[in-house]
Design a protein around this motif. Structure first.
Motif, mmCIF file in Angstrom:
data_model
loop_
_atom_site.group_PDB
_atom_site.id
_atom_site.type_symbol
_atom_site.label_atom_id
_atom_site.label_comp_id
_atom_site.label_asym_id
_atom_site.label_seq_id
_atom_site.Cartn_x
_atom_site.Cartn_y
_atom_site.Cartn_z
ATOM 1 N N THR A 123 1.160 -1.470 -0.043
ATOM 2 C CA THR A 123 -0.452 -0.087 -0.058
ATOM 3 C C THR A 123 1.144 0.949 -0.209
ATOM 4 O O THR A 123 2.175 1.131 0.175
ATOM 5 N N GLY B 121 -3.760 1.362 -3.701
ATOM 6 C CA GLY B 121 -4.001 2.755 -3.252
ATOM 7 C C GLY B 121 -4.805 3.138 -4.174
ATOM 8 O O GLY B 121 -5.755 3.065 -5.055
ATOM 9 N N ASN C 201 2.150 -2.578 4.311
ATOM 10 C CA ASN C 201 1.646 -1.105 4.683
ATOM 11 C C ASN C 201 2.703 0.064 5.329
ATOM 12 O O ASN C 201 3.314 -0.199 6.153
#
Lengths: 227, 231
Positions: free
Chosen positions: B7, B34, B84
């Motif tokens: 991400t 995203g 993350n």
């Protein structure tokens, strides 16, 4: 392929808790899911038959989704006794071989299931030597037992489905009660070979409140550290 | 080899990481998640010879995460690593912080990583994997005026440490890094007057991430690893 019966009908009366032990959290996870997750990873298991009371079906169903369980799971109604619950689960089994385990024994390793399944013996149980003395008696000693001849019977167990079903039917007709299935099968057919494989000392059954404390330690020692 | 989900790959640490990890050979498939499609396409053009797919999601809409991760698994048949990295900040003192701003920060910085970890674990737990969360030194030390951001990053540190133990059984390693001052767009919002050329660069953080997710590394999970550059 083999079917796995998971006994989850216990009410947990000895836990002094309104929730049965198999649904309580052990190391942050419902006790029953420790076993279900391991069964889910074994290719040769065709399906899992969970024997439980009707009121817990939806809760278990939700857990199966939450934990991403991919195996086909059937539900069988729990009976009044353990024996009746096994018989109920057996009625859903369509494979030649069946493995029986109980949700209250969450420390069974995937390898324990695998060596049972891969054994060339049709009927195999897990057992361990008894390291304490057992005698017959109630409030007085009435007889002695030879410790070296005794085996602490654990689960999981594997059986030929038809043999076990047939033995259960005989037990129902004769109204005989057994506390586990190797005894039941042996009682009705002593010519059947039931092999005993050595179990592990940590495959305990969660029964009393202290077992949750011990269980947490076993989990840390054998599962987290192993990983 | 396997699939790596990243991400925040549109810029900053996420982009630098996607480029670096794609060239090291640990994974052959990448899912970039995203909202800025153009920025992610630009990242893809800089990545190595790997299979990459972009999934459009604004992490404000965290409810979409389970469906997106389901699609990633369907497309690649495995999820082996989750990075993350996406982050958000709206630095305000307590008395100026609205509930909306606080919630938005938590949606991107806390709820999204939580849901991504939960959903990826469902697929990762069968053969193990790696999860790396990018927290911040702001989550460890008091930063007046950064209430929502600092507390959200403290949450990321705590989540990572909790899940290190919880996911050990599945052989999933959970890593947490806390970069200090790093030249990203987010840092620009926190310190608008700072000269970005005088602080740590995203590539330097990406280099550490790359080392941590090396499949051979097993010793640095479960701790908050601070990444600071001394000048």
């Amino acid at each position: 392929m083999i079917s796995a019966i998971l006994l989850s009908g216990g009410v947990g009366s000895r836990m002094h808790n309104s929730m049965p032990k198999q649904y309580m959290l052990l190391a942050g996870k419902p006790v029953i899911m420790h076993t279900v997750e391991r069964l889910d990873t074994i290719e040769s298991i065709k399906n899992i038959i969970i024997v439980c009371s009707e009121e817990y079906r939806s809760a278990i169903d939700l857990m199966l989704k939450q934990y991403g369980i991919r195996k086909f799971v059937k539900f069988a109604p729990a009976g009044q006794t353990r024996q009746a619950s096994v018989r109920s689960g057996l009625s859903f089994v369509e494979t030649e071989a069946v493995m029986i385990h109980e949700a209250a024994r969450p420390f069974v390793q995937t390898e324990d299931f695998s060596r049972l399944i891969e054994s060339t013996d049709e009927n195999v149980i897990i057992g361990s030597p008894i390291n304490y003395t057992v005698i017959k008696g109630d409030d007085c000693v009435t007889g002695l037992l030879e410790r070296s001849e005794l085996v602490n019977v654990q689960l999981p167990q594997k059986f030929n489905t038809e043999l076990l079903k047939s033995a259960h039917e005989k037990a129902v007709k004769e109204e005989k009660k057994f506390t586990e299935d190797a005894s039941l099968l042996y009682y009705y057919d002593q010519s059947v070979r039931i092999r005993i494989m050595e179990g592990t000392e940590y495959n305990i059954k969660i029964t009393n409140p202290i077992d949750m404390v011990i269980g947490d330690m076993i989990y840390r020692e054998y599962f987290q550290r192993r990983a | 080899m396997g699939t790596c989900v990243i991400t925040g790959a549109g810029d900053g640490i996420g982009r630098a990481t996607a480029i670096e990890v794609s060239k090291c050979g640990y994974y052959d498939s990448f899912a970039l998640l995203g909202r800025n499609l153009k920025a992610m396409e630009n990242t893809v053009s800089l990545m190595g010879d790997v299979h990459v797919k972009i999934y459009e999601i604004d992490f404000v809409n965290v409810e979409k995460i389970p469906e997106i991760i389901g699609r990633v698994y369907k497309d690649f048949h495995s999820i082996d690593c989750l990075l993350n990295i996406a982050g958000y900040t709206d630095p305000q003192p307590l008395l100026s912080t609205s509930l909306e701003s606080f919630e938005l920060t938590y949606r991107v910085n806390v709820f999204a990583p939580f849901l991504l970890m939960r959903e990826c674990t469902k697929y990762m737990k069968r053969r193990g994997g790696k999860i790396l969360n990018v927290a911040s030194t702001a989550g460890m030390t008091p930063r007046p005026g950064w209430l929502s951001y600092a507390s959200s990053k403290a949450s990321v540190i705590a989540m990572s440490q909790t899940l290190t133990d919880e996911l050990a059984e599945y052989d999933i390693k959970v890593y947490c890094i806390s970069p200090g001052r790093c030249a990203t767009k987010l840092r620009r919002k926190l310190a608008p007057d700072e000269d970005p050329s005088t602080i740590m660069q995203p590539e330097e953080v990406a280099d550490v991430i790359n080392k941590l997710i090396d499949p051979n590394d097993t010793c640095l999970d479960g701790q908050n690893i601070v990444i600071r550059k001394r000048f």
